[in-house]
Design a protein around this motif. Structure first.
Motif, PDB file in Angstrom:
ATOM      1  N   GLU A 103     -10.116   8.614  -5.783  1.00 38.89           N
ATOM      2  CA  GLU A 103      -8.881   7.835  -5.603  1.00 38.89           C
ATOM      3  C   GLU A 103      -8.192   8.216  -4.300  1.00 38.89           C
ATOM      4  O   GLU A 103      -7.700   7.340  -3.572  1.00 38.89           O
ATOM      5  CB  GLU A 103      -7.928   8.057  -6.777  1.00 38.89           C
ATOM      6  N   LEU A 104      -8.146   9.508  -4.017  1.00 35.23           N
ATOM      7  CA  LEU A 104      -7.517   9.952  -2.764  1.00 35.23           C
ATOM      8  C   LEU A 104      -8.318   9.476  -1.553  1.00 35.23           C
ATOM      9  O   LEU A 104      -7.735   9.088  -0.541  1.00 35.23           O
ATOM     10  CB  LEU A 104      -7.378  11.472  -2.732  1.00 35.23           C
ATOM     11  N   LEU A 114      -7.604   5.815  -1.118  1.00 38.02           N
ATOM     12  CA  LEU A 114      -6.248   5.666  -0.594  1.00 38.02           C
ATOM     13  C   LEU A 114      -6.215   5.976   0.903  1.00 38.02           C
ATOM     14  O   LEU A 114      -5.610   5.238   1.690  1.00 38.02           O
ATOM     15  CB  LEU A 114      -5.281   6.576  -1.351  1.00 38.02           C
ATOM     16  N   GLU A 129      -7.817   3.069   2.826  1.00 36.28           N
ATOM     17  CA  GLU A 129      -6.935   1.898   2.864  1.00 36.28           C
ATOM     18  C   GLU A 129      -5.719   2.136   3.751  1.00 36.28           C
ATOM     19  O   GLU A 129      -5.304   1.244   4.502  1.00 36.28           O
ATOM     20  CB  GLU A 129      -6.499   1.521   1.453  1.00 36.28           C
ATOM     21  N   LEU A 130      -5.140   3.339   3.682  1.00 31.64           N
ATOM     22  CA  LEU A 130      -3.988   3.655   4.528  1.00 31.64           C
ATOM     23  C   LEU A 130      -4.382   3.659   6.004  1.00 31.64           C
ATOM     24  O   LEU A 130      -3.617   3.189   6.849  1.00 31.64           O
ATOM     25  CB  LEU A 130      -3.383   5.004   4.133  1.00 31.64           C
ATOM     26  N   GLU A 151       1.926   1.745  -3.537  1.00 35.46           N
ATOM     27  CA  GLU A 151       0.791   2.228  -4.325  1.00 35.46           C
ATOM     28  C   GLU A 151       0.537   3.712  -4.056  1.00 35.46           C
ATOM     29  O   GLU A 151       0.295   4.497  -4.979  1.00 35.46           O
ATOM     30  CB  GLU A 151      -0.451   1.406  -3.977  1.00 35.46           C
ATOM     31  N   ALA A 152       0.600   4.103  -2.782  1.00 36.27           N
ATOM     32  CA  ALA A 152       0.375   5.506  -2.424  1.00 36.27           C
ATOM     33  C   ALA A 152       1.448   6.400  -3.024  1.00 36.27           C
ATOM     34  O   ALA A 152       1.144   7.478  -3.558  1.00 36.27           O
ATOM     35  CB  ALA A 152       0.359   5.653  -0.896  1.00 36.27           C
ATOM     36  N   ARG A 153       2.695   5.967  -2.968  1.00 31.47           N
ATOM     37  CA  ARG A 153       3.778   6.765  -3.548  1.00 31.47           C
ATOM     38  C   ARG A 153       3.579   6.963  -5.051  1.00 31.47           C
ATOM     39  O   ARG A 153       3.785   8.058  -5.577  1.00 31.47           O
ATOM     40  CB  ARG A 153       5.127   6.112  -3.269  1.00 31.47           C
ATOM     41  N   LEU A 178       0.698   6.784  -6.765  1.00 33.50           N
ATOM     42  CA  LEU A 178      -0.475   7.626  -7.006  1.00 33.50           C
ATOM     43  C   LEU A 178      -0.158   9.089  -6.739  1.00 33.50           C
ATOM     44  O   LEU A 178      -0.504   9.970  -7.540  1.00 33.50           O
ATOM     45  CB  LEU A 178      -1.645   7.173  -6.123  1.00 33.50           C
ATOM     46  N   TRP A 225      -4.785  12.687  -9.863  1.00 34.58           N
ATOM     47  CA  TRP A 225      -5.690  11.742  -9.242  1.00 34.58           C
ATOM     48  C   TRP A 225      -7.078  12.366  -9.113  1.00 34.58           C
ATOM     49  O   TRP A 225      -7.234  13.577  -9.065  1.00 34.58           O
ATOM     50  CB  TRP A 225      -5.189  11.321  -7.869  1.00 34.58           C
ATOM     51  N   LEU A 263       0.819  -1.203   0.000  1.00 35.73           N
ATOM     52  CA  LEU A 263       0.000   0.000   0.000  1.00 35.73           C
ATOM     53  C   LEU A 263       0.858   1.260   0.000  1.00 35.73           C
ATOM     54  O   LEU A 263       0.520   2.251  -0.664  1.00 35.73           O
ATOM     55  CB  LEU A 263      -0.933  -0.021   1.218  1.00 35.73           C
TER      56      LEU A 263
END
Length: 104
Positions: free
Chosen positions: A68-69, A72, A75-76, A54-56, A58, A64, A51
Motif C-alpha cells: 500500500e505504501l 501510494l 501515485e504521489l 487518500e494519503a492522509r 492511509l 498499512w 490523492l
C-alpha cells in the motif's frame, strides 16, 4: 492567423509526446487545444487533491501493508510530476504577461 495586435504565447502543455518530451503550444490561449489543456490541468489538480486526502487517511490509520505504501508513493510521484508541470506552465504564462499583469 494572428494579426499584428494579437499576442502569441508559448504554453507548456500538461502532457508529453510519445517520446516523453514536453509539448508546447503557440497561440493566443483561446483555441481548442488551450481549452483542452485547461480542462486536463484542472483534472490533474483535482486528482492531486483526492490523492492527498487518500494519503492522509492511509497514513493516519497507521496500519498499512508495504504494498500500500509503495502504491501510494508511486501515485504521489506521478501526481506531483503533473502538478509541477501545471505550475511551470502557469508560471511561464504569468511571466509572459509581464510584471504589471502578475501584480493585478
Amino acid at each position: 492567423m494572428p494579426d499584428a495586435t494579437t499576442r502569441v504565447f508559448v504554453r507548456l502543455l500538461p502532457w508529453t509526446g510519445p517520446d516523453g518530451k514536453p509539448c508546447f503550444l503557440a497561440g493566443d490561449g483561446t483555441g481548442y487545444v488551450s481549452r483542452m489543456a485547461d480542462r486536463i490541468e484542472e483534472e490533474q489538480l483535482s486528482s492531486a487533491d483526492d490523492l492527498i486526502d487518500e494519503a492522509r487517511q492511509l497514513l493516519a490509520a497507521r496500519a498499512w501493508a508495504p504494498g500500500e505504501l509503495h502504491l501510494l508513493a508511486v501515485e504521489l510521484t506521478a501526481s506531483l510530476a503533473d502538478v509541477r508541470r501545471v505550475a511551470k506552465s502557469r508560471g511561464g504564462r504569468l511571466s509572459a504577461l509581464g510584471p504589471a499583469s502578475v501584480n493585478t
